[in-house]
Write an enzyme that holds these catalytic residues in place. Structure first.
Site, PDB file in Angstrom:
ATOM      1  N   HIS A 107       0.849  -1.195   0.000  1.00  0.00           N
ATOM      2  CA  HIS A 107       0.000   0.000   0.000  1.00  0.00           C
ATOM      3  C   HIS A 107       0.874   1.230   0.000  1.00  0.00           C
ATOM      4  O   HIS A 107       1.894   1.287   0.671  1.00  0.00           O
ATOM      5  CB  HIS A 107      -0.950   0.023   1.206  1.00  0.00           C
ATOM      6  CG  HIS A 107      -0.266  -0.090   2.540  1.00  0.00           C
ATOM      7  ND1 HIS A 107       0.197  -1.287   3.045  1.00  0.00           N
ATOM      8  CD2 HIS A 107       0.042   0.846   3.459  1.00  0.00           C
ATOM      9  CE1 HIS A 107       0.753  -1.086   4.228  1.00  0.00           C
ATOM     10  NE2 HIS A 107       0.679   0.201   4.498  1.00  0.00           N
ATOM     11  N   HIS A 109       0.920   5.267   0.899  1.00  0.00           N
ATOM     12  CA  HIS A 109       0.235   6.341   1.616  1.00  0.00           C
ATOM     13  C   HIS A 109       0.307   7.604   0.751  1.00  0.00           C
ATOM     14  O   HIS A 109       1.412   8.065   0.424  1.00  0.00           O
ATOM     15  CB  HIS A 109       0.930   6.648   2.940  1.00  0.00           C
ATOM     16  CG  HIS A 109       0.940   5.533   3.952  1.00  0.00           C
ATOM     17  ND1 HIS A 109       0.144   5.554   5.078  1.00  0.00           N
ATOM     18  CD2 HIS A 109       1.667   4.385   4.021  1.00  0.00           C
ATOM     19  CE1 HIS A 109       0.382   4.458   5.801  1.00  0.00           C
ATOM     20  NE2 HIS A 109       1.303   3.731   5.179  1.00  0.00           N
TER      21      HIS A 109
HETATM   22  P1  AMP Z   1       1.711   0.849   7.433  1.00  0.00           P
HETATM   23  O1  AMP Z   1       2.142   1.178   8.839  1.00  0.00           O
HETATM   24  O2  AMP Z   1       2.553   1.535   6.392  1.00  0.00           O
HETATM   25  O3  AMP Z   1       1.607  -0.644   7.214  1.00  0.00           O
HETATM   26  O4  AMP Z   1       0.272   1.484   7.238  1.00  0.00           O
HETATM   27  C1  AMP Z   1      -0.909   0.813   7.526  1.00  0.00           C
HETATM   28  C2  AMP Z   1      -1.987   1.864   7.575  1.00  0.00           C
HETATM   29  O5  AMP Z   1      -3.239   1.218   7.460  1.00  0.00           O
HETATM   30  C3  AMP Z   1      -2.039   2.682   8.865  1.00  0.00           C
HETATM   31  O6  AMP Z   1      -1.861   4.057   8.567  1.00  0.00           O
HETATM   32  C4  AMP Z   1      -3.427   2.387   9.453  1.00  0.00           C
HETATM   33  O7  AMP Z   1      -4.001   3.515  10.050  1.00  0.00           O
HETATM   34  C5  AMP Z   1      -4.174   1.952   8.210  1.00  0.00           C
HETATM   35  N1  AMP Z   1      -5.292   1.042   8.413  1.00  0.00           N
HETATM   36  C6  AMP Z   1      -5.295  -0.145   9.075  1.00  0.00           C
HETATM   37  N2  AMP Z   1      -6.489  -0.743   8.994  1.00  0.00           N
HETATM   38  C7  AMP Z   1      -7.271   0.095   8.236  1.00  0.00           C
HETATM   39  C8  AMP Z   1      -8.617   0.036   7.794  1.00  0.00           C
HETATM   40  N3  AMP Z   1      -9.425  -0.988   8.090  1.00  0.00           N
HETATM   41  N4  AMP Z   1      -9.088   1.083   7.038  1.00  0.00           N
HETATM   42  C9  AMP Z   1      -8.291   2.119   6.726  1.00  0.00           C
HETATM   43  N5  AMP Z   1      -7.000   2.226   7.123  1.00  0.00           N
HETATM   44  C10 AMP Z   1      -6.516   1.235   7.882  1.00  0.00           C
END
Ligand code: AMP
Length: 121
Positions: A107, A109
């Site tokens: 993913h 950001h």
């Molecule tokens: P990372 O730390 O780069 O793996 O980012 C994961 C991101 O996913 C974090 O910023 C979380 O806030 C976000 N996240 C986790 N679960 C969900 C969800 N169900 N819907 C939207 N964002 C999410």
């Protein structure tokens, strides 16, 4: 409403479950390969995650496994930034726990809407 299940797919993965519609998300853009939805814990006025529909553990695996989907992810990120922030954005792929990856489905950001600092923390 559930969508078709892409391959590869991990039924335990939260982002795969968002991709299939099992878990709700605020989707802001999507195409055949990728989906953009708002982060649950936004770190800036604009904070959208862009994922491939198919499951790859990080951006490197995605680049090897489905380069077209990586292009689609990048295109969708730029579209969201154009729609919501005049085309300005930071695009971050955390890869591995040391880099603060917590969800192991590739993913990016899309972050914007405020002044950024450098270097990142
Ligand atoms: P990372 O730390 O780069 O793996 O980012 C994961 C991101 O996913 C974090 O910023 C979380 O806030 C976000 N996240 C986790 N679960 C969900 C969800 N169900 N819907 C939207 N964002 C999410």
């Amino acid at each position: 409403m559930s969508q078709t299940t892409p391959t590869p797919h991990d039924p335990e993965c939260v982002f795969c479950r968002i991709a299939t519609g099992e878990i709700p998300a605020t989707i802001v853009a999507q195409d055949d390969h990728a989906i953009a939805f708002r982060d649950l814990e936004p770190q800036a006025p604009l904070h959208v995650l862009v994922i491939p529909r198919a499951h790859y553990q990080d951006v490197g695996a995605l680049a090897h496994g489905d380069p077209d989907a990586l292009v689609a992810v990048t295109r969708l990120a730029a579209q969201v930034a154009a729609d919501e922030n005049g085309g300005q954005f930071r695009f971050v792929f955390n890869s591995g726990p040391q880099a603060h990856q917590s969800v192991f489905h590739a993913h990016g950001h899309v972050i914007g809407g405020r002044d950024m600092t450098w270097p990142p923390g």
